[in-house]
Design an enzyme around this catalytic site. Structure first.
Site, PDB file in Angstrom:
ATOM      1  N   GLN A 114       1.825 -13.044  -0.262  1.00 19.07           N
ATOM      2  CA  GLN A 114       1.025 -12.045  -0.983  1.00 19.07           C
ATOM      3  C   GLN A 114       1.325 -10.640  -0.460  1.00 19.07           C
ATOM      4  O   GLN A 114       1.006 -10.325   0.690  1.00 19.07           O
ATOM      5  CB  GLN A 114      -0.470 -12.349  -0.770  1.00 19.07           C
ATOM      6  CG  GLN A 114      -1.408 -11.328  -1.385  1.00 19.07           C
ATOM      7  CD  GLN A 114      -2.860 -11.564  -0.967  1.00 19.07           C
ATOM      8  OE1 GLN A 114      -3.113 -12.124   0.106  1.00 19.07           O
ATOM      9  NE2 GLN A 114      -3.786 -11.138  -1.795  1.00 19.07           N
ATOM     10  N   GLY A 115       1.876  -9.788  -1.305  1.00 15.79           N
ATOM     11  CA  GLY A 115       2.164  -8.402  -0.917  1.00 15.79           C
ATOM     12  C   GLY A 115       1.142  -7.457  -1.514  1.00 15.79           C
ATOM     13  O   GLY A 115       1.412  -6.789  -2.527  1.00 15.79           O
ATOM     14  N   TYR A 116      -0.045  -7.422  -0.925  1.00 21.15           N
ATOM     15  CA  TYR A 116      -1.096  -6.505  -1.380  1.00 21.15           C
ATOM     16  C   TYR A 116      -1.255  -5.356  -0.364  1.00 21.15           C
ATOM     17  O   TYR A 116      -1.045  -4.203  -0.681  1.00 21.15           O
ATOM     18  CB  TYR A 116      -2.440  -7.243  -1.491  1.00 21.15           C
ATOM     19  CG  TYR A 116      -2.759  -7.843  -2.848  1.00 21.15           C
ATOM     20  CD1 TYR A 116      -1.770  -8.376  -3.651  1.00 21.15           C
ATOM     21  CD2 TYR A 116      -4.073  -7.906  -3.322  1.00 21.15           C
ATOM     22  CE1 TYR A 116      -2.073  -8.945  -4.890  1.00 21.15           C
ATOM     23  CE2 TYR A 116      -4.392  -8.469  -4.552  1.00 21.15           C
ATOM     24  CZ  TYR A 116      -3.388  -8.984  -5.327  1.00 21.15           C
ATOM     25  OH  TYR A 116      -3.702  -9.544  -6.543  1.00 21.15           O
ATOM     26  N   SER A 117      -1.649  -5.708   0.888  1.00 23.65           N
ATOM     27  CA  SER A 117      -2.051  -4.677   1.864  1.00 23.65           C
ATOM     28  C   SER A 117      -0.868  -3.842   2.339  1.00 23.65           C
ATOM     29  O   SER A 117       0.263  -4.318   2.420  1.00 23.65           O
ATOM     30  CB  SER A 117      -2.675  -5.340   3.084  1.00 23.65           C
ATOM     31  OG  SER A 117      -3.717  -6.200   2.693  1.00 23.65           O
TER      32      SER A 117
ATOM     33  N   GLU B 116      -8.734 -15.870  -4.536  1.00 22.81           N
ATOM     34  CA  GLU B 116      -8.483 -15.902  -3.086  1.00 22.81           C
ATOM     35  C   GLU B 116      -9.796 -16.151  -2.342  1.00 22.81           C
ATOM     36  O   GLU B 116      -9.832 -16.876  -1.352  1.00 22.81           O
ATOM     37  CB  GLU B 116      -7.851 -14.574  -2.646  1.00 22.81           C
ATOM     38  CG  GLU B 116      -7.545 -14.519  -1.155  1.00 22.81           C
ATOM     39  CD  GLU B 116      -6.815 -13.255  -0.720  1.00 22.81           C
ATOM     40  OE1 GLU B 116      -6.660 -12.332  -1.539  1.00 22.81           O
ATOM     41  OE2 GLU B 116      -6.422 -13.195   0.455  1.00 22.81           O
TER      42      GLU B 116
ATOM     43  N   ASN C  81     -15.801  -8.682   5.197  1.00 19.05           N
ATOM     44  CA  ASN C  81     -17.160  -9.091   4.817  1.00 19.05           C
ATOM     45  C   ASN C  81     -18.065  -7.887   4.566  1.00 19.05           C
ATOM     46  O   ASN C  81     -19.014  -7.985   3.779  1.00 19.05           O
ATOM     47  CB  ASN C  81     -17.734 -10.020   5.876  1.00 19.05           C
ATOM     48  CG  ASN C  81     -17.115 -11.400   5.783  1.00 19.05           C
ATOM     49  OD1 ASN C  81     -16.011 -11.559   5.244  1.00 19.05           O
ATOM     50  ND2 ASN C  81     -17.801 -12.410   6.288  1.00 19.05           N
ATOM     51  N   GLU C  82     -17.750  -6.748   5.221  1.00 23.10           N
ATOM     52  CA  GLU C  82     -18.541  -5.536   4.933  1.00 23.10           C
ATOM     53  C   GLU C  82     -18.347  -5.152   3.455  1.00 23.10           C
ATOM     54  O   GLU C  82     -19.305  -4.847   2.739  1.00 23.10           O
ATOM     55  CB  GLU C  82     -18.102  -4.365   5.824  1.00 23.10           C
ATOM     56  CG  GLU C  82     -18.438  -4.517   7.307  1.00 23.10           C
ATOM     57  CD  GLU C  82     -17.496  -5.459   8.048  1.00 23.10           C
ATOM     58  OE1 GLU C  82     -16.352  -5.664   7.582  1.00 23.10           O
ATOM     59  OE2 GLU C  82     -17.908  -6.008   9.095  1.00 23.10           O
TER      60      GLU C  82
END
Ligand SMILES: Cc1cc2nc3c(=O)[nH]c(=O)nc-3n(C[C@H](O)[C@H](O)[C@H](O)COP(=O)(O)OP(=O)(O)OC[C@H]3O[C@@H](n4cnc5c(N)ncnc54)[C@H](O)[C@@H]3O)c2cc1C
Length: 394
Positions: free
Chosen positions: A128-131, A246, A380-381
């Site tokens: 996965q190339g997101y961040s 996800e 989670n924030e």
């Protein structure tokens, strides 16, 4: 699983158990038990995926026409619970659970034909190339550029925290195809082969000593436009759809399997008095929380099988599931006592008998690895922000 099963469900459970008794080898069970990450090392995970594929069970959640099973929510839950209880290696979701639902929902028939069978049978492994270094929670700030040249895009930039990129055959990637205007409006969703010239994968070793993460660099990487899913600059909707998958899924089966192991570890630790009572109480408390998680999982599965939108459920499940996982890790370290501090050389950790109780040896690496659970798939924030926004809007 809590709650009574009917005759048909019991028959199904026995069928799964028979299959596991035959096909889940002691080596694979050991790999499953000794997996301290969210999913197992590539080779074991893929070996297990291929065994499941031969039985037609590698992608049970997919629509039947693409190779899914058409099971009821209870059957899905039984299947996941039996696998977790038998220590089956948890498999990476990037192909079957993340990009596949996108290909099914937004891909052309050609793209579906090209990619889905290889995900189903285990020939293709995806990352996965997101961040990016400057785009995590604020994903729309991503800068990795793709410029159109004829039938290709030319990609320059970088992706980070790319899990298992070192094993992946393909990447699904968010790229910037336009600037100016709203950042969300200039993003496209591209799929391409990881052996394309100009791609470099550099390892990032985590605090637990594992190599799961990488930074990926793109230097004039030329990929076909035919790998784009959806329209150019329309990738944001697809990106968000994928994130729901996800974060979705069942958490209780794995948590319950861990709980069971900790109960066993506590019995074997042979503690007495207040300490034993305190730990037993904490285990009982966690068991109640896992029961509640299971009820949430079931509600989500029922809604999924009915084809309802997932809404805010994935954010709720992700928040509760990962925080419970961390609480279980903390308890495992407490139960392990001084053994939790023992660091075995990596090679010894992987195979063969151990000089210490197995659960104790893995308690600390699971604890360290799972620090990441409340960060990945959206922190989670940020999930709490989404839940609050949903509640305030309804
Ligand atoms: C083990 C692991 C595996 C991963 N695998 C992948 C992968 O395969 N592919 C991929 O693309 N990415 C992957 N990631 C990246 C992951 O998605 C990001 O780490 C995550 O989205 C957070 O982004 P960030 O690290 O840039 O932190 P930041 O966004 O910089 O956040 C830093 C802190 O600020 C808080 N924060 C930020 N914005 C807000 C806000 N609006 N409100 C409240 N608090 C806020 C965050 O909660 C966090 O505590 C992985 C991460 C980990 C840890």
């Amino acid at each position: 699983m809590s709650g009574a099963l009917n005759d048909e469900e019991l028959r199904f459970r026995d069928e799964v158990r028979d299959f596991l008794a035959r096909e889940l080898t002691p080596e694979l069970r050991q790999a499953g038990r000794r997996c301290s990450g969210i999913f197992t090392e590539y080779h074991d995970g893929n070996r297990w995926h291929r065994i499941l594929a031969r039985r037609g069970w590698s992608v049970p959640h997919w629509p039947v026409e693409h190779g899914g099973t058409g099971w009821t929510p209870v059957q899905h839950h039984i299947f996941a619970s039996e696998l977790a209880a038998a220590d089956a290696p948890p498999r990476a979701p990037m192909g079957p659970g993340m990009v596949a639902p996108v290909i099914i929902a937004f891909g052309t028939p050609e793209q579906q034909q090209r990619w889905l069978p290889a995900i189903r049978n285990g020939d293709d492994y995806w990352c996965q190339g997101y961040s990016e270094p400057g785009a995590g929670s604020d994903l729309a700030a991503l800068q990795c550029r793709a410029v159109r040249e004829g039938d290709d895009y030319v990609i320059n930039g970088t992706k980070i925290w790319t899990t298992h990129a070192q094993y992946a055959d393909r990447m699904f990637c968010l790229v910037r195809t336009a600037t100016g205007g709203k950042p969300q409006a200039g993003i496209s969703f591209l799929c391409f082969d990881m052996d394309t010239p100009g791609i470099t994968v550099r390892p990032i070793i985590s605090i637990s000593g594992d190599h799961e993460l990488n930074q990926v660099f793109f230097d004039n990487v030329r990929v076909p436009v035919a790998g784009r899913i959806g329209e150019e600059n329309q990738g944001w909707t697809i990106a968000k759809y994928l994130l729901q998958h996800e974060r979705g899924g069942s958490y209780a089966p794995q948590l319950r399997a861990r709980l069971r192991r900790q109960r066993r570890a506590l019995a074997q630790a042979n503690l007495r008095g207040a300490e034993a009572g305190d730990l037993a109480l904490k285990l009982a408390d966690l068991e109640c929380a896992v029961d509640a998680m299971e009820a949430m999982d079931m509600a989500a599965l029922r809604a999924q099988v009915r084809g309802e939108p997932r809404g805010i459920r994935p954010s709720m499940g992700k928040t509760l599931g990962t925080e419970l996982r961390q609480r279980l890790d903390e308890l495992a370290v407490e139960i392990a006592g001084q053994y939790a501090a023992v660091g075995l050389p990596l090679d010894d950790r992987l195979d063969g008998p151990l000089p210490l109780p197995e659960d104790a040896v893995y308690a600390m690496s699971a604890y360290l690895n799972d620090r990441a659970a409340t960060i990945y798939a959206g922190t989670n924030e940020v999930q709490r922000n989404l839940i609050a926004a949903h509640l305030l809007a309804n």
